[in-house]
Design a protein around this motif. Structure first.
Motif, mmCIF file in Angstrom:
data_model
loop_
_atom_site.group_PDB
_atom_site.id
_atom_site.type_symbol
_atom_site.label_atom_id
_atom_site.label_comp_id
_atom_site.label_asym_id
_atom_site.label_seq_id
_atom_site.Cartn_x
_atom_site.Cartn_y
_atom_site.Cartn_z
ATOM 1 N N ARG A 23 23.294 -40.598 -0.533
ATOM 2 C CA ARG A 23 22.500 -42.134 -0.765
ATOM 3 C C ARG A 23 21.579 -41.534 -1.741
ATOM 4 N N VAL A 24 21.216 -39.435 -2.017
ATOM 5 C CA VAL A 24 20.725 -39.149 -2.982
ATOM 6 C C VAL A 24 22.199 -38.643 -3.848
ATOM 7 N N TYR A 25 23.004 -38.380 -3.583
ATOM 8 C CA TYR A 25 24.179 -38.363 -4.322
ATOM 9 C C TYR A 25 23.931 -39.815 -5.852
ATOM 10 N N MET A 26 24.107 -40.785 -4.949
ATOM 11 C CA MET A 26 24.268 -42.346 -5.644
ATOM 12 C C MET A 26 22.771 -41.930 -6.451
ATOM 13 N N ALA A 27 21.693 -42.316 -5.651
ATOM 14 C CA ALA A 27 20.302 -42.260 -6.734
ATOM 15 C C ALA A 27 20.910 -41.517 -8.082
ATOM 16 N N GLY A 28 21.138 -40.167 -7.771
ATOM 17 C CA GLY A 28 21.581 -39.175 -9.316
ATOM 18 C C GLY A 28 22.205 -39.682 -10.246
ATOM 19 N N ALA A 29 22.940 -39.960 -9.794
ATOM 20 C CA ALA A 29 24.051 -40.328 -10.629
ATOM 21 C C ALA A 29 23.852 -41.593 -10.980
ATOM 22 N N PHE A 30 22.913 -42.696 -10.696
ATOM 23 C CA PHE A 30 22.615 -43.888 -11.030
ATOM 24 C C PHE A 30 21.188 -43.717 -12.256
ATOM 25 N N GLN A 31 20.523 -42.294 -11.982
ATOM 26 C CA GLN A 31 20.051 -42.067 -13.147
ATOM 27 C C GLN A 31 20.541 -41.167 -14.446
ATOM 28 N N PHE A 32 21.618 -40.388 -13.801
ATOM 29 C CA PHE A 32 22.195 -39.841 -14.772
ATOM 30 C C PHE A 32 22.874 -40.999 -15.927
ATOM 31 N N ALA A 33 23.237 -42.398 -14.905
ATOM 32 C CA ALA A 33 24.263 -43.298 -16.191
ATOM 33 C C ALA A 33 22.778 -44.037 -16.785
ATOM 34 N N VAL A 34 21.980 -44.502 -15.862
ATOM 35 C CA VAL A 34 20.441 -44.627 -16.871
ATOM 36 C C VAL A 34 20.173 -43.948 -18.058
ATOM 37 N N LEU A 35 19.893 -42.148 -18.016
ATOM 38 C CA LEU A 35 19.687 -41.388 -19.229
ATOM 39 C C LEU A 35 20.759 -41.112 -20.025
ATOM 40 N N SER A 36 21.869 -40.930 -19.928
ATOM 41 C CA SER A 36 23.446 -41.664 -20.469
ATOM 42 C C SER A 36 23.755 -42.003 -21.983
ATOM 43 N N LEU A 37 23.295 -43.809 -20.873
ATOM 44 C CA LEU A 37 23.303 -44.833 -22.072
ATOM 45 C C LEU A 37 21.889 -44.516 -22.720
ATOM 46 N N GLN A 38 21.335 -44.055 -22.672
ATOM 47 C CA GLN A 38 19.914 -44.243 -23.210
ATOM 48 C C GLN A 38 20.073 -43.297 -24.150
ATOM 49 N N LEU A 39 20.273 -42.217 -23.386
ATOM 50 C CA LEU A 39 20.880 -41.451 -24.664
ATOM 51 C C LEU A 39 21.646 -41.606 -26.297
ATOM 52 N N LEU A 40 22.990 -41.473 -25.897
ATOM 53 C CA LEU A 40 24.034 -42.046 -26.947
ATOM 54 C C LEU A 40 23.134 -43.504 -27.457
ATOM 55 N N GLY A 41 22.429 -44.123 -26.817
ATOM 56 C CA GLY A 41 21.912 -45.556 -26.801
ATOM 57 C C GLY A 41 21.130 -45.236 -28.614
ATOM 58 N N ASN A 42 19.927 -44.529 -28.023
ATOM 59 C CA ASN A 42 19.309 -44.177 -29.137
ATOM 60 C C ASN A 42 19.417 -43.672 -30.012
ATOM 61 N N HIS A 43 20.769 -43.170 -30.006
ATOM 62 C CA HIS A 43 21.164 -41.607 -31.332
ATOM 63 C C HIS A 43 22.075 -42.340 -31.627
ATOM 64 N N HIS A 44 23.477 -43.449 -31.384
ATOM 65 C CA HIS A 44 24.729 -43.608 -32.029
ATOM 66 C C HIS A 44 24.554 -45.523 -32.192
ATOM 67 N N ILE A 45 23.369 -46.096 -31.829
ATOM 68 C CA ILE A 45 23.288 -46.949 -32.561
ATOM 69 C C ILE A 45 23.527 -47.669 -33.536
ATOM 70 N N LYS A 46 23.131 -46.906 -34.804
ATOM 71 C CA LYS A 46 23.039 -46.788 -36.337
ATOM 72 C C LYS A 46 23.805 -46.264 -37.218
ATOM 73 N N PRO A 47 24.480 -46.821 -38.061
ATOM 74 C CA PRO A 47 25.148 -45.616 -38.953
ATOM 75 C C PRO A 47 24.124 -45.144 -39.229
ATOM 76 N N TRP A 48 24.895 -43.755 -39.264
ATOM 77 C CA TRP A 48 24.393 -42.760 -40.555
ATOM 78 C C TRP A 48 23.859 -42.080 -42.123
ATOM 79 N N ASN A 49 25.395 -42.235 -42.069
ATOM 80 C CA ASN A 49 25.465 -42.688 -43.646
ATOM 81 C C ASN A 49 24.582 -43.478 -44.406
ATOM 82 N N ASN A 50 23.888 -42.522 -46.175
ATOM 83 C CA ASN A 50 22.751 -42.971 -46.448
ATOM 84 C C ASN A 50 21.599 -42.495 -46.109
ATOM 85 N N ILE A 51 21.170 -41.962 -44.835
ATOM 86 C CA ILE A 51 20.435 -41.889 -44.465
ATOM 87 C C ILE A 51 19.135 -41.007 -44.696
ATOM 88 N N HIS A 52 20.300 -39.727 -45.637
ATOM 89 C CA HIS A 52 19.691 -38.380 -46.034
ATOM 90 C C HIS A 52 19.133 -38.998 -47.102
#
Length: 132
Positions: free
Chosen positions: A1-30
């Motif tokens: 059960r602890v493993y499943m809770a940890g896996a869920f938390q990791f999945a949420v944080l992974s999607l959040q991390l990817l989503g916050n940094h890779h949803i916008k195109p980065w060209n021309n930002i600089h």
């Protein structure tokens, strides 16, 4: 059960991390930010629109503008800084974007497909010239 809770938390944080940094195109930002650190941070990230009960799973990183602009302050202050950042963005004509989970995942997939097309067109070695 602890493993499943940890896996869920990791999945949420992974999607959040990817989503916050890779949803916008980065060209021309600089060039759009003209070397301004704060503008760069606003242009390359966005906040997650989450129910208040779900914020704990994100560890405060759903307030991603605050996290990027003020990386050393405690996450407990992010709900206070976020409205101030929003008003400054409106005042200076900068986008303040809050995305929901589904919008985040679809935007992330769309942006990564665009990056894949750039790889196919220019080759891996020149991608930094296109997006850097």
């Amino acid at each position: 059960r602890v493993y499943m809770a940890g896996a869920f938390q990791f999945a949420v944080l992974s999607l959040q991390l990817l989503g916050n940094h890779h949803i916008k195109p980065w060209n021309n930002i600089h060039s759009a930010s003209e070397g301004n650190f704060s503008v760069w941070q606003i242009l390359c990230t966005q906040d997650f629109d989450t129910p208040i009960w779900f914020r704990w799973f994100y560890g405060g990183l759903n307030f991603h503008y605050s996290h990027h602009l003020f990386p050393t302050i405690s996450r407990e202050y992010f709900p206070i800084t976020t409205p101030r950042i929003r008003s400054l963005c409106e005042k200076h004509g900068l986008p303040f974007i809050e995305v929901g989970f589904v919008e985040c995942v679809t935007g992330m997939v769309t942006n990564m497909n665009e990056v894949k097309k750039e790889f196919a067109k220019h080759g891996a070695g020149t991608l930094s010239l296109v997006y850097g």
